[in-house]
Write a protein that holds these residues in place. Structure first.
Motif, PDB file in Angstrom:
ATOM      1  N   ASP A   3      -0.985  -2.935   7.527  1.00 36.78           N
ATOM      2  CA  ASP A   3      -2.412  -2.661   7.697  1.00 36.78           C
ATOM      3  C   ASP A   3      -3.292  -3.776   7.136  1.00 36.78           C
ATOM      4  N   ASP A   4      -2.898  -4.366   6.022  1.00 36.88           N
ATOM      5  CA  ASP A   4      -3.709  -5.437   5.432  1.00 36.88           C
ATOM      6  C   ASP A   4      -3.793  -6.636   6.376  1.00 36.88           C
TER       7      ASP A   4
ATOM      8  N   GLY B   8      -1.603  -5.140  17.815  1.00 39.15           N
ATOM      9  CA  GLY B   8      -1.103  -4.196  16.827  1.00 39.15           C
ATOM     10  C   GLY B   8      -2.058  -3.078  16.482  1.00 39.15           C
ATOM     11  N   VAL B   9      -3.310  -3.142  16.936  1.00 39.70           N
ATOM     12  CA  VAL B   9      -4.282  -2.080  16.676  1.00 39.70           C
ATOM     13  C   VAL B   9      -4.047  -0.927  17.647  1.00 39.70           C
ATOM     14  N   ASP B  10      -3.842   0.282  17.097  1.00 43.80           N
ATOM     15  CA  ASP B  10      -3.584   1.463  17.926  1.00 43.80           C
ATOM     16  C   ASP B  10      -4.816   2.344  18.099  1.00 43.80           C
ATOM     17  N   GLY B  11      -5.813   2.155  17.245  1.00 49.06           N
ATOM     18  CA  GLY B  11      -7.010   2.974  17.338  1.00 49.06           C
ATOM     19  C   GLY B  11      -8.152   2.324  16.589  1.00 49.06           C
TER      20      GLY B  11
ATOM     21  N   GLY C 122      -2.521   3.011   9.023  1.00 45.43           N
ATOM     22  CA  GLY C 122      -1.635   3.395  10.108  1.00 45.43           C
ATOM     23  C   GLY C 122      -1.992   2.740  11.421  1.00 45.43           C
ATOM     24  N   ALA C 123      -2.422   1.477  11.379  1.00 47.81           N
ATOM     25  CA  ALA C 123      -2.815   0.675  12.549  1.00 47.81           C
ATOM     26  C   ALA C 123      -4.080   1.176  13.220  1.00 47.81           C
ATOM     27  N   VAL C 124      -4.793   2.098  12.569  1.00 47.12           N
ATOM     28  CA  VAL C 124      -6.098   2.551  13.074  1.00 47.12           C
ATOM     29  C   VAL C 124      -7.189   1.883  12.231  1.00 47.12           C
TER      30      VAL C 124
END
Length: 237
Positions: free
Chosen positions: A172-173, A227-230, A200-202
């Motif tokens: 996440d960082d 890699g961003v899911d939301g 969590g990639a959000v």
């Protein structure tokens, strides 16, 4: 679940997302032996990623064949997209260690090879889809190259196949740092006015901006990051 049931569950998940607007941007679905094929043209990169994330969460879906594309903001030829991408990669100071201009190959790109080769970076453009390949020294370089490709108005999809050498631990960082860099590079956005966090990639965006255009640009920049899911856009205007 049987094949028909799985497709119906996926369709319900997609229909429940107002951002997808399936009435205007229909998505064709096919399912066989755990493999879901998704095909259509959605409104933006955020809608595409949401559709993939919602479908992947359905029980029984083990793999997705992604044939989703994004409606281009402006129609461009593949050659125009390639030239824009070349300029953006060469102008990005952060990519200078890996993207270097070289002499154009005689007779144009080699058959089956990349349309563009800048140092260790390669890129091909086919019907508005940019495929990045080659090697980069960090996840930050990989993500920045992908964001720059997404910014080209004629691009319909970006397949980011850049390999990080040596491999890096992702998390996440690292996503947060990449989103901050994207905001800093965007002339439409005052990056200092926006706080970024990721879990969590959000990605969550907070702050206050001058207008809706800037707010929307900040959200789109976040969605463009590999890699961003939301994205939760809590920016006020």
């Amino acid at each position: 679940m049987r094949t028909g049931e799985t497709v119906e569950v996926v369709r319900r998940r997609l229909t429940g997302e107002a951002r997808l607007d399936l009435g205007r941007h229909p998505v064709a679905l096919a399912f066989d032996d755990g493999v879901l094929t998704m095909e259509g043209e959605l409104g933006d990169v955020g809608a595409k990623k949401l559709a993939l994330e919602r479908a992947a969460a359905v029980a029984g879906v083990r793999h997705i064949v992604d044939r989703l594309r994004v409606a281009p903001a402006r129609r461009m030829t593949d050659a125009e997209i390639r030239d824009h991408l070349r300029d953006l990669l060469l102008e990005a100071a952060e990519l200078q260690p890996v993207a270097r201009a070289g002499p154009a190959p005689a007779g144009g790109p080699a058959p089956g090879g990349p349309d563009l080769r800048l140092g260790s970076l390669g890129a091909s453009v086919r019907e508005g889809v940019v495929t990045l390949d080659g090697t980069v020294p960090s996840l930050a370089h990989k993500r920045l190259a992908g964001v720059l490709a997404w910014w080209i108005p004629g691009v319909r999809d970006v397949v980011n196949g850049l390999e990080v050498v040596p491999p890096e631990q992702d998390g996440d960082d690292e996503i947060t740092d990449a989103v901050r860099l994207a905001l800093e590079k965007d002339p439409l956005v005052d990056a200092d006015a926006i706080a970024v966090s990721t879990r969590g990639a959000v990605v969550t965006l907070r702050g206050a901006v001058r207008c809706e255009v800037e707010r929307a640009a900040a959200e789109r920049d976040a969605w463009c990051v590999f890699g961003v899911d939301g994205v939760r856009n809590l920016v006020e205007r």
